[in-house]
Scaffold this motif. Structure first.
Motif, PDB file in Angstrom:
ATOM      1  N   VAL A 126       0.811  -1.225   0.000  1.00 61.26           N
ATOM      2  CA  VAL A 126       0.000   0.000   0.000  1.00 61.26           C
ATOM      3  C   VAL A 126       0.850   1.282   0.000  1.00 61.26           C
ATOM      4  N   GLY A 127       2.173   1.120   0.064  1.00 64.62           N
ATOM      5  CA  GLY A 127       3.040   2.304   0.105  1.00 64.62           C
ATOM      6  C   GLY A 127       3.397   2.651   1.543  1.00 64.62           C
ATOM      7  N   GLU A 128       4.652   3.024   1.726  1.00 63.44           N
ATOM      8  CA  GLU A 128       5.175   3.294   3.063  1.00 63.44           C
ATOM      9  C   GLU A 128       4.370   4.381   3.764  1.00 63.44           C
ATOM     10  N   GLU A 129       3.918   5.370   2.973  1.00 62.95           N
ATOM     11  CA  GLU A 129       3.230   6.516   3.577  1.00 62.95           C
ATOM     12  C   GLU A 129       1.847   6.160   4.117  1.00 62.95           C
ATOM     13  N   ASN A 130       1.375   4.963   3.760  1.00 60.08           N
ATOM     14  CA  ASN A 130       0.053   4.558   4.238  1.00 60.08           C
ATOM     15  C   ASN A 130       0.093   3.538   5.376  1.00 60.08           C
ATOM     16  N   VAL A 131       1.293   3.320   5.894  1.00 64.52           N
ATOM     17  CA  VAL A 131       1.421   2.434   7.051  1.00 64.52           C
ATOM     18  C   VAL A 131       1.804   3.289   8.256  1.00 64.52           C
ATOM     19  N   PHE A 132       1.074   3.128   9.330  1.00 62.20           N
ATOM     20  CA  PHE A 132       1.311   3.925  10.538  1.00 62.20           C
ATOM     21  C   PHE A 132       1.820   2.984  11.617  1.00 62.20           C
ATOM     22  N   ASP A 133       3.134   2.862  11.621  1.00 59.60           N
ATOM     23  CA  ASP A 133       3.771   1.827  12.427  1.00 59.60           C
ATOM     24  C   ASP A 133       4.187   2.381  13.785  1.00 59.60           C
ATOM     25  N   TYR A 134       3.392   2.070  14.780  1.00 56.08           N
ATOM     26  CA  TYR A 134       3.725   2.467  16.157  1.00 56.08           C
ATOM     27  C   TYR A 134       4.227   1.263  16.961  1.00 56.08           C
ATOM     28  N   SER A 135       4.811   0.288  16.250  1.00 55.93           N
ATOM     29  CA  SER A 135       5.147  -0.964  16.944  1.00 55.93           C
ATOM     30  C   SER A 135       6.478  -0.897  17.696  1.00 55.93           C
ATOM     31  N   ILE A 136       7.552  -0.561  16.985  1.00 53.20           N
ATOM     32  CA  ILE A 136       8.891  -0.727  17.573  1.00 53.20           C
ATOM     33  C   ILE A 136       9.372   0.538  18.286  1.00 53.20           C
ATOM     34  N   GLY A 137      10.050   0.343  19.411  1.00 53.86           N
ATOM     35  CA  GLY A 137      10.546   1.464  20.199  1.00 53.86           C
ATOM     36  C   GLY A 137      11.977   1.840  19.857  1.00 53.86           C
ATOM     37  N   ASN A 138      12.209   2.157  18.617  1.00 58.35           N
ATOM     38  CA  ASN A 138      13.549   2.587  18.182  1.00 58.35           C
ATOM     39  C   ASN A 138      13.658   4.097  18.216  1.00 58.35           C
ATOM     40  N   GLY A 167      -6.666  -2.451  14.191  1.00 57.23           N
ATOM     41  CA  GLY A 167      -5.673  -1.511  13.709  1.00 57.23           C
ATOM     42  C   GLY A 167      -4.995  -2.010  12.442  1.00 57.23           C
ATOM     43  N   LYS A 168      -4.655  -3.302  12.451  1.00 57.37           N
ATOM     44  CA  LYS A 168      -3.956  -3.880  11.291  1.00 57.37           C
ATOM     45  C   LYS A 168      -4.781  -3.712  10.004  1.00 57.37           C
ATOM     46  N   LYS A 169      -6.095  -3.783  10.148  1.00 54.20           N
ATOM     47  CA  LYS A 169      -6.967  -3.651   8.960  1.00 54.20           C
ATOM     48  C   LYS A 169      -6.777  -2.307   8.279  1.00 54.20           C
ATOM     49  N   ILE A 170      -6.430  -1.292   9.056  1.00 50.63           N
ATOM     50  CA  ILE A 170      -6.236   0.040   8.473  1.00 50.63           C
ATOM     51  C   ILE A 170      -4.760   0.465   8.576  1.00 50.63           C
ATOM     52  N   ASN A 171      -3.889  -0.563   8.690  1.00 53.23           N
ATOM     53  CA  ASN A 171      -2.436  -0.328   8.707  1.00 53.23           C
ATOM     54  C   ASN A 171      -1.988   0.618   9.818  1.00 53.23           C
ATOM     55  N   LEU A 172      -2.647   0.505  10.945  1.00 54.32           N
ATOM     56  CA  LEU A 172      -2.275   1.252  12.129  1.00 54.32           C
ATOM     57  C   LEU A 172      -1.780   0.213  13.144  1.00 54.32           C
ATOM     58  N   LEU A 173      -0.477   0.230  13.412  1.00 49.47           N
ATOM     59  CA  LEU A 173       0.121  -0.877  14.152  1.00 49.47           C
ATOM     60  C   LEU A 173       0.361  -0.526  15.611  1.00 49.47           C
ATOM     61  N   LEU A 174      -0.393  -1.191  16.480  1.00 56.04           N
ATOM     62  CA  LEU A 174      -0.361  -0.959  17.922  1.00 56.04           C
ATOM     63  C   LEU A 174      -0.051  -2.292  18.603  1.00 56.04           C
ATOM     64  N   VAL A 175       0.786  -2.247  19.623  1.00 52.33           N
ATOM     65  CA  VAL A 175       1.196  -3.492  20.271  1.00 52.33           C
ATOM     66  C   VAL A 175       0.264  -3.802  21.443  1.00 52.33           C
ATOM     67  N   PRO A 176      -0.351  -4.985  21.442  1.00 46.87           N
ATOM     68  CA  PRO A 176      -1.273  -5.323  22.530  1.00 46.87           C
ATOM     69  C   PRO A 176      -0.553  -5.458  23.871  1.00 46.87           C
ATOM     70  N   GLY A 177      -1.209  -4.975  24.909  1.00 47.63           N
ATOM     71  CA  GLY A 177      -0.646  -5.040  26.255  1.00 47.63           C
ATOM     72  C   GLY A 177      -0.466  -6.462  26.759  1.00 47.63           C
ATOM     73  N   THR A 178      -1.197  -7.393  26.171  1.00 50.94           N
ATOM     74  CA  THR A 178      -1.046  -8.803  26.533  1.00 50.94           C
ATOM     75  C   THR A 178       0.423  -9.222  26.490  1.00 50.94           C
ATOM     76  N   GLY A 179       1.151  -8.698  25.511  1.00 54.67           N
ATOM     77  CA  GLY A 179       2.575  -9.011  25.379  1.00 54.67           C
ATOM     78  C   GLY A 179       3.404  -8.491  26.552  1.00 54.67           C
ATOM     79  N   PHE A 180       2.838  -7.538  27.294  1.00 49.70           N
ATOM     80  CA  PHE A 180       3.535  -6.978  28.456  1.00 49.70           C
ATOM     81  C   PHE A 180       2.874  -7.441  29.749  1.00 49.70           C
ATOM     82  N   ASP A 181       2.070  -8.484  29.656  1.00 52.40           N
ATOM     83  CA  ASP A 181       1.295  -8.998  30.790  1.00 52.40           C
ATOM     84  C   ASP A 181       0.372  -7.934  31.370  1.00 52.40           C
ATOM     85  N   CYS A 182      -0.212  -7.151  30.493  1.00 51.96           N
ATOM     86  CA  CYS A 182      -1.164  -6.137  30.916  1.00 51.96           C
ATOM     87  C   CYS A 182      -2.262  -6.027  29.867  1.00 51.96           C
ATOM     88  N   PRO A 183      -3.104  -7.053  29.764  1.00 48.86           N
ATOM     89  CA  PRO A 183      -4.136  -7.040  28.730  1.00 48.86           C
ATOM     90  C   PRO A 183      -5.110  -5.885  28.926  1.00 48.86           C
TER      91      PRO A 183
END
Lengths: 395, 395
Positions: A30-42, A350-366
């Protein structure tokens, strides 16, 4: 024919990386400009110019042997002295060069301190949810048992009663992380006071110190002028882990330290075991060139104003949309409640609209998602209507 | 309160470092010029100028984010591709980028591969005496059992019969090191052929591969134009560990790799477990800046002619004095017999005249001392009368 646990760790990407890889894939479609990646903490801001200047100076004015040879395992003494001077001046600490052991970054510090402290299978290390998922790996690999304190979802400080309930005679250490990944929360002086009081009481009761391991890679990334607290002032048996990955935006060059202040009970033994663990795990020394770099850049940080700008943009706008967000005081994370409590579904939506958010479940905080806002502000601005779309799914 | 084994590793300096520290102390008493320190194996020739040039170029012409950000855990793909191309061209190998996993140097490679392979307490790794003493640490820390093959003191190649006797159903791997520290010997094609034949036979017999781990930090330091052999050509289940500490004189900046060639049985699993072990131990990635440096300096080495000069000076003169020396074909070590067979006493006698030689006992090869000739040639020349004094003690 290989070690099963190592194979599994190598084969299984965590949730964060899986999302990040999904984002890269989507960008191709879909093009880089249409992905809203809030996943990685770099870190998204560059190191200060002084870092590049220091590297050039080191490569041109120092002898090649000086910047490329082995250093002592604990690091160059002038660098450790520089660290002690800086910490003493900044936090009123009373540290010496020999309290510092330079490491190849935060993960190395965590791996080494756990290897140094955990004597046998069943030694327990308490971790406070929500937490950086790799903590569990660093405790279990040397044979420790992870004991998790459930999150304080009211204030995202620390539920002292639940912590107290988690302490047993096998408790070796409590691991804290403030400013916190993923909640963005910073422990208050009140929290640290209560924590110190409890650990003192429990240590005395048990007849051995419970070490407080304070993992502080985000130490200087705090907002609204809140003060940076020096943990050993609240509890003397504190060991600090630090990294330059975030403060100087140097994650790829592996720079950090383990600090065992002079007041720590059996502190000399801890420091010696740290040296032994570093040796046993094959670390040798923190990269020489970057030891010199951190000395030359002592006390400097990257420009965090971009993070602050993103923080305000997101917190204000998402709150206005009706999302319930934890007010972030530090790091570069915003922790947001799933409107219906289902964070995994929120990630999927979020993934359906290319908005990437990390679920708290991964941090033991669902029930929450983590938004890593170490991003370009223009991307953050453009993502707002997409967040609105996400909100609309919950009408 | 700390892990006993880690405390011991941290508290107990090895023989080599103890000698080295003795030398520093003596230098303060008798003057640096009167101490002849052949203890430590640190490169004494600088990195090629291209290293400094590369660093300056990277710090001035690359974006600071590019040289300071995280890289993939296995290293930048262009660096690994560069390595594959270089090895294919140089050794006629058929490698791909994905066969390489970049590491923070030789110790990291050893620690990671052992953690990746050793499944349970009692898995055995065979080490050939004389050997680098830290090998034992890297095998035992993840729970492996060390099985030692006694030295072939006739040729300092490999006693195939003794190796055969050491193999059991629990044998996971055989660790070799050629050019060898401490003997300076290089395995011949004949030795590698016999080794490959034995391991093939035994692997078939056992029904699982015995991995041959070839630790090659001295790969390019060979003399008299003897050829550098590519171990996987002799035995396909070979895993290569490499370091730039010696070849580019970069020991302090932690650069190396683990190479799992395509032909290795279960090679993909091994590589995956390597990724898992690197993660579990907290390595994250090889320092980014130096990943770029090794790509820019591919195939270069420091100027080894000084080592060759020292080698000849020492071998010729010591032989003439009546010392029995192993003719050194590689690395920067000369292995010399104690005239009366007592290497510990020879070390003590040397210490009396500030001539520091490491006893072979530390390498599980008593009766010899190691002379690390990575030193300034003028020091080597000045040390000759001191060696004569040592010889005279045995008249």
């Amino acid at each position: 024919m290989v070690a099963t646990k190592m194979y599994e760790l190598g084969a299984k990407a965590n949730l964060i990386r899986t999302l990040y890889m999904f984002g890269l894939q989507q960008a191709e479609t879909v093009g880089e400009e249409n992905v809203f990646d809030y996943s990685i903490g770099n870190p998204s801001v560059p190191p200060p110019q002084a870092v590049s200047d220091a590297i050039v100076e080191l490569a041109t004015k120092y002898s090649p042997m000086e910047i490329n040879s082995y250093t002592p395992a604990m690091g160059l003494s002038e660098v450790r002295q520089g660290l002690a001077d800086y910490m003493n001046k900044t936090y009123g600490a009373e540290l010496k060069a020999d309290n510092f052991y330079l490491t190849c970054g935060a993960s190395a510090s965590l791996s080494i301190i756990m290897k140094a402290l955990i004597e046998q299978d069943g030694d327990e290390v308490i971790i406070i949810a929500p937490y950086y998922p790799e903590y569990k790996t660093f405790v279990t690999v040397p044979g420790g048992k992870v004991v998790i304190v459930p999150p304080d979802t009211k204030h995202f400080q620390l539920d002292i009663e639940k912590l107290e309930a988690a302490i047993t005679p096998r408790t070796k250490a409590v691991l804290i992380n403030s400013p916190n990944n993923p909640s963005g929360m910073v422990y208050s002086a009140e929290t640290l006071t209560k924590l110190g009081d409890l650990l003192r009481e429990k240590s005395q009761e048990l007849g051995h110190p419970i070490y407080l391991i304070s993992d502080e890679p985000y130490r200087e990334i705090v907002y609204d002028n809140i003060p940076i607290l020096y943990v050993p002032k609240f509890y003397k048996d504190s060991i600090i882990l630090y990294s330059y990955s975030k403060s100087l935006s140097l994650p790829g060059n592996r720079a950090g330290y383990i600090l065992v202040p002079g007041g720590v009970e059996d502190g000399k033994d801890v420091y010696t075991a740290v040296i032994g663990a570093g040796r046993a795990l094959g670390f040798v020394n923190m990269p020489n060139l970057y030891q010199h770099v951190i000395l030359k850049c002592m006390g400097m940080t990257s420009d965090f104003s971009v993070y602050d700008q993103n923080r305000k943009t997101l917190y204000n706008n998402l709150s206005e949309m009706g999302f319930d967000c934890v007010y972030p005081s530090g790091a570069f994370y915003l922790f947001m409640k799933a409107p219906d409590g289902d964070d995994m579904q929120l990630m999927e939506n979020g993934k359906k609209i290319n908005l990437l958010l990390v679920p708290g479940t991964g941090f033991d905080c669902p029930g929450y998602v983590r938004i890593s806002y170490c991003k370009q502000p223009e991307m953050v601005e453009r993502s707002l209507p997409v967040f609105q779309k996400l909100r609309d799914m919950y009408k």
